[in-house]
Scaffold this active site. Structure first.
Site, PDB file in Angstrom:
ATOM      1  N   HIS A 113       5.436  -4.979  -2.306  1.00 35.80           N
ATOM      2  CA  HIS A 113       6.542  -4.304  -1.603  1.00 35.80           C
ATOM      3  C   HIS A 113       7.168  -5.193  -0.528  1.00 35.80           C
ATOM      4  O   HIS A 113       8.262  -4.895  -0.042  1.00 35.80           O
ATOM      5  CB  HIS A 113       6.096  -2.954  -1.029  1.00 35.80           C
ATOM      6  CG  HIS A 113       5.182  -3.033   0.155  1.00 35.80           C
ATOM      7  ND1 HIS A 113       3.821  -2.839   0.079  1.00 35.80           N
ATOM      8  CD2 HIS A 113       5.439  -3.239   1.470  1.00 35.80           C
ATOM      9  CE1 HIS A 113       3.281  -2.928   1.276  1.00 35.80           C
ATOM     10  NE2 HIS A 113       4.249  -3.169   2.151  1.00 35.80           N
ATOM     11  N   ASP A 151       0.192  -3.527  -6.151  1.00 38.51           N
ATOM     12  CA  ASP A 151       0.971  -3.891  -4.969  1.00 38.51           C
ATOM     13  C   ASP A 151       0.618  -5.278  -4.465  1.00 38.51           C
ATOM     14  O   ASP A 151       0.378  -5.492  -3.274  1.00 38.51           O
ATOM     15  CB  ASP A 151       0.804  -2.862  -3.848  1.00 38.51           C
ATOM     16  CG  ASP A 151       1.847  -3.041  -2.746  1.00 38.51           C
ATOM     17  OD1 ASP A 151       2.908  -3.631  -3.034  1.00 38.51           O
ATOM     18  OD2 ASP A 151       1.607  -2.601  -1.606  1.00 38.51           O
ATOM     19  N   SER A 226       1.683  -5.830   6.416  1.00 34.23           N
ATOM     20  CA  SER A 226       1.529  -5.771   4.963  1.00 34.23           C
ATOM     21  C   SER A 226       1.444  -7.167   4.362  1.00 34.23           C
ATOM     22  O   SER A 226       2.286  -8.024   4.635  1.00 34.23           O
ATOM     23  CB  SER A 226       2.710  -5.036   4.340  1.00 34.23           C
ATOM     24  OG  SER A 226       2.694  -3.669   4.662  1.00 34.23           O
TER      25      SER A 226
END
Length: 387
Positions: A113, A151, A226
């Protein structure tokens, strides 16, 4: 023997040895250019206080020194509309995350992402990805491949003097163990936070992916973390920070990381094939449980049509690929998938968990409900791509 003949023999021998050395150099050069990861963890000693049984770290300075140079900022750039509703042709920063250097030849892992266009239904890769190192050098990165299911994404930069992170073993983690999160939260580069492993084996559905057997930690993780590193107290990578649970968008002490053992498998496959491989059934399904759907459509009506009440759990198949694994085993549209290898299927998350580590060619035992009858069959899985 004449001198001229002797000279020719010596010259031929020299040229043969030289040619062999050149061929060996070329072979080794091409071999070394291939993206490879050394997953073997190094041996580290942590300064501790207290009894040997407790082994409490004196502090986390050594871990930070080892980890911070291996964590990078990953910035995404896209063309965006101006205030006047047009595109001025400029690439602008549209998001920021973190990444972890895995090899000296520039292989970096981050979250998918982080390199995906925000809020894009097509899940396209951003137009440009830039990587900023701890020493402030900036490089344009190539997206080698990605795995939307897990992811994860793999990047490649052409840079020298890189410091790969030491890699640990997430299967050896224990609840209560110290961990260190390193990344670029809210744009603050090289931020280190410390906490413990709060829980293990967490599985949850994220916006466009699933987290299976995730690591839960109370180390502060915020937007921008992230793709960054979660390490043990020795500075060895045990996870890639991926998500937080929060009511306000910031850290409330519940963060989640993808286990490094999952990262290993995905990264190795992306480097080898360009994508991650999974075993698939060749089915489409609704995100809600079969029970909810069937009640909404009229449970009594379903029973009238097929002569039997549908099961109280499972997922409803909304499509079955004509030549796919499930179709070959006899499953049809509107069947209800109940179990895989004895694992109860209640929703998409439980389905993903049951298939997460399955590969093409693996055989699974499936229990399902079809037109009023409970059935069981074995299915040989097809290959599906994680991207």
């Amino acid at each position: 023997m004449k001198k001229s003949a002797f000279f020719l023999i010596i010259l031929a021998t020299f040229l043969g040895v030289f040619s062999a050395l050149q061929v060996n150099h070329i072979i080794n050069r091409h071999t070394s250019d291939r993206p490879t990861i050394d997953w073997n963890p190094g041996k580290m000693v942590i300064p501790t206080v207290g009894s040997p049984e407790l082994s409490i770290p004196a502090d986390f300075r050594e871990a930070a020194k080892r980890v911070v140079p291996s964590v990078v900022s990953v910035d995404q750039y896209n063309h965006v509309q101006t205030w006047f509703g047009d595109d001025d042709g400029q690439l602008r920063e549209t998001g920021q995350g973190s990444g972890v250097i895995l090899s000296k030849n520039g292989i970096i892992v981050t979250n998918n992402h982080v390199v995906e266009v925000p809020n894009d239904p097509a899940h396209a890769i951003v137009e440009q990805v830039k990587v900023r190192l701890q020493d402030k050098r900036v490089f344009t990165a190539k997206v080698v491949g990605r795995d939307r299911r897990a992811d994860l994404a793999v990047l490649k930069i052409e840079a020298e003097d890189l410091q790969p992170i030491e890699v640990g073993d997430s299967s050896k983690l224990e609840i209560g163990q110290w961990v260190v999160a390193v990344g670029n939260p809210l744009g603050f580069d090289n931020t280190v936070s410390v906490g413990v492993v709060s829980s293990l084996g967490r599985s949850l559905g994220l916006e466009n992916s699933v987290l299976i057997d995730g690591i839960q930690t109370d180390a502060a993780i915020n937007p921008g973390n992230s793709g960054g590193a979660l390490t043990d107290a020795a500075g060895q990578l045990v996870g890639i920070n991926s998500a937080i649970a929060s009511g306000n968008g910031g850290s409330v002490g519940i963060g989640f990381a993808i286990p490094v053992n999952t990262v290993r498998r995905v990264v190795d496959q992306i480097l080898k094939f360009g994508y991650a491989k999974y075993g698939g059934l060749g089915i489409g399904y609704d995100n809600r449980s079969a029970e909810i759907l069937l009640y909404q459509q009229g449970r009594d009506r379903v029973e009238q049509l097929v002569g039997s009440a549908p099961p109280d759990h499972g997922i409803l198949l909304t499509s079955v690929e004509p030549t796919g694994a499930a179709a070959r085993a006899g499953l049809q549209k509107f069947d209800v998938l109940k179990e895989i290898d004895g694992q109860r299927i209640d929703d998409v998350l439980s389905l993903s968990k049951a298939l997460m580590n399955k590969q093409a060619g693996d055989t699974v035992t499936v229990s399902y409900w079809s037109k009023g009858n409970n059935r069981s069959t074995k299915i040989k899985l097809d290959e599906i791509r994680g991207d």
